[in-house]
Design a protein around this motif. Structure first.
Motif, PDB file in Angstrom:
ATOM      1  N   ARG A 101       0.851  -1.202   0.000  1.00 15.05           N
ATOM      2  CA  ARG A 101       0.000   0.000   0.000  1.00 15.05           C
ATOM      3  C   ARG A 101       0.878   1.239   0.000  1.00 15.05           C
ATOM      4  O   ARG A 101       2.074   1.185   0.245  1.00 15.05           O
ATOM      5  CB  ARG A 101      -0.873   0.005   1.256  1.00 15.05           C
ATOM      6  CG  ARG A 101      -1.923  -1.050   1.273  1.00 15.05           C
ATOM      7  CD  ARG A 101      -2.838  -0.856   2.487  1.00 15.05           C
ATOM      8  NE  ARG A 101      -3.964  -1.735   2.383  1.00 15.05           N
ATOM      9  CZ  ARG A 101      -4.215  -2.724   3.242  1.00 15.05           C
ATOM     10  NH1 ARG A 101      -3.417  -2.930   4.266  1.00 15.05           N
ATOM     11  NH2 ARG A 101      -5.268  -3.484   3.078  1.00 15.05           N
ATOM     12  N   SER A 102       0.276   2.385  -0.245  1.00 10.71           N
ATOM     13  CA  SER A 102       1.021   3.643  -0.283  1.00 10.71           C
ATOM     14  C   SER A 102       1.698   3.944   1.050  1.00 10.71           C
ATOM     15  O   SER A 102       2.694   4.659   1.089  1.00 10.71           O
ATOM     16  CB  SER A 102       0.110   4.797  -0.698  1.00 10.71           C
ATOM     17  OG  SER A 102      -0.933   4.944   0.242  1.00 10.71           O
ATOM     18  N   ASN A 103       1.201   3.372   2.155  1.00 10.55           N
ATOM     19  CA  ASN A 103       1.817   3.600   3.464  1.00 10.55           C
ATOM     20  C   ASN A 103       2.930   2.603   3.770  1.00 10.55           C
ATOM     21  O   ASN A 103       3.458   2.582   4.876  1.00 10.55           O
ATOM     22  CB  ASN A 103       0.756   3.580   4.565  1.00 10.55           C
ATOM     23  CG  ASN A 103       0.093   2.229   4.737  1.00 10.55           C
ATOM     24  OD1 ASN A 103       0.456   1.245   4.079  1.00 10.55           O
ATOM     25  ND2 ASN A 103      -0.893   2.160   5.607  1.00 10.55           N
ATOM     26  N   GLY A 104       3.298   1.750   2.803  1.00  7.34           N
ATOM     27  CA  GLY A 104       4.393   0.808   2.985  1.00  7.34           C
ATOM     28  C   GLY A 104       3.997  -0.525   3.581  1.00  7.34           C
ATOM     29  O   GLY A 104       4.822  -1.410   3.729  1.00  7.34           O
ATOM     30  N   PRO A 111       3.805  -4.154   9.973  1.00 11.70           N
ATOM     31  CA  PRO A 111       4.420  -2.823  10.011  1.00 11.70           C
ATOM     32  C   PRO A 111       4.782  -2.361   8.600  1.00 11.70           C
ATOM     33  O   PRO A 111       4.838  -3.178   7.677  1.00 11.70           O
ATOM     34  CB  PRO A 111       5.687  -3.054  10.839  1.00 11.70           C
ATOM     35  CG  PRO A 111       6.038  -4.475  10.548  1.00 11.70           C
ATOM     36  CD  PRO A 111       4.718  -5.194  10.411  1.00 11.70           C
ATOM     37  N   PRO A 112       5.050  -1.080   8.427  1.00 13.36           N
ATOM     38  CA  PRO A 112       5.515  -0.627   7.111  1.00 13.36           C
ATOM     39  C   PRO A 112       6.743  -1.441   6.708  1.00 13.36           C
ATOM     40  O   PRO A 112       7.670  -1.628   7.489  1.00 13.36           O
ATOM     41  CB  PRO A 112       5.862   0.836   7.330  1.00 13.36           C
ATOM     42  CG  PRO A 112       4.987   1.244   8.479  1.00 13.36           C
ATOM     43  CD  PRO A 112       4.904   0.024   9.358  1.00 13.36           C
ATOM     44  N   LEU A 113       6.715  -1.982   5.498  1.00 12.93           N
ATOM     45  CA  LEU A 113       7.756  -2.884   5.025  1.00 12.93           C
ATOM     46  C   LEU A 113       8.862  -2.144   4.277  1.00 12.93           C
ATOM     47  O   LEU A 113      10.033  -2.412   4.471  1.00 12.93           O
ATOM     48  CB  LEU A 113       7.116  -3.945   4.112  1.00 12.93           C
ATOM     49  CG  LEU A 113       8.009  -5.022   3.540  1.00 12.93           C
ATOM     50  CD1 LEU A 113       8.575  -5.900   4.647  1.00 12.93           C
ATOM     51  CD2 LEU A 113       7.225  -5.878   2.558  1.00 12.93           C
ATOM     52  N   VAL A 114       8.469  -1.247   3.414  1.00 10.21           N
ATOM     53  CA  VAL A 114       9.449  -0.564   2.569  1.00 10.21           C
ATOM     54  C   VAL A 114       9.088   0.901   2.408  1.00 10.21           C
ATOM     55  O   VAL A 114       7.945   1.297   2.551  1.00 10.21           O
ATOM     56  CB  VAL A 114       9.522  -1.198   1.156  1.00 10.21           C
ATOM     57  CG1 VAL A 114      10.001  -2.622   1.219  1.00 10.21           C
ATOM     58  CG2 VAL A 114       8.207  -1.107   0.433  1.00 10.21           C
TER      59      VAL A 114
END
Length: 79
Positions: A13-16, A42-45
């Protein structure tokens, strides 16, 4: 648990955070998973980090992996 883990493809997603994931194994199996399979997400990238550019694949390639992948929650460990 299938073969040795080799590589994976992820839609983010846009939030990572991961939206869908396919893990490819050396023995040719492909396992798909979604947020319901992960205890946390959690945000991945950082999608804007140029270091990730070589790893980007197209939608068509991801969908081909997703279509052939099996959903096996036991592959990801105990729930």
């Amino acid at each position: 648990m299938g073969g040795t883990r080799q590589s994976g493809t992820v839609t983010v997603r846009s939030n990572g955070r991961r939206l869908r994931q396919v893990e490819l194994t050396e023995d040719g199996m492909a396992y798909q998973s979604t947020p319901e399979d992960w205890p946390f997400n959690p945000p991945l990238v950082d999608r804007y980090n140029p270091a990730w550019v070589p790893f980007v694949i197209g939608q068509e390639e991801f969908e081909a992996h997703w279509t052939r992948a099996v959903h096996d929650p036991s592959h990801w460990g105990p729930a």
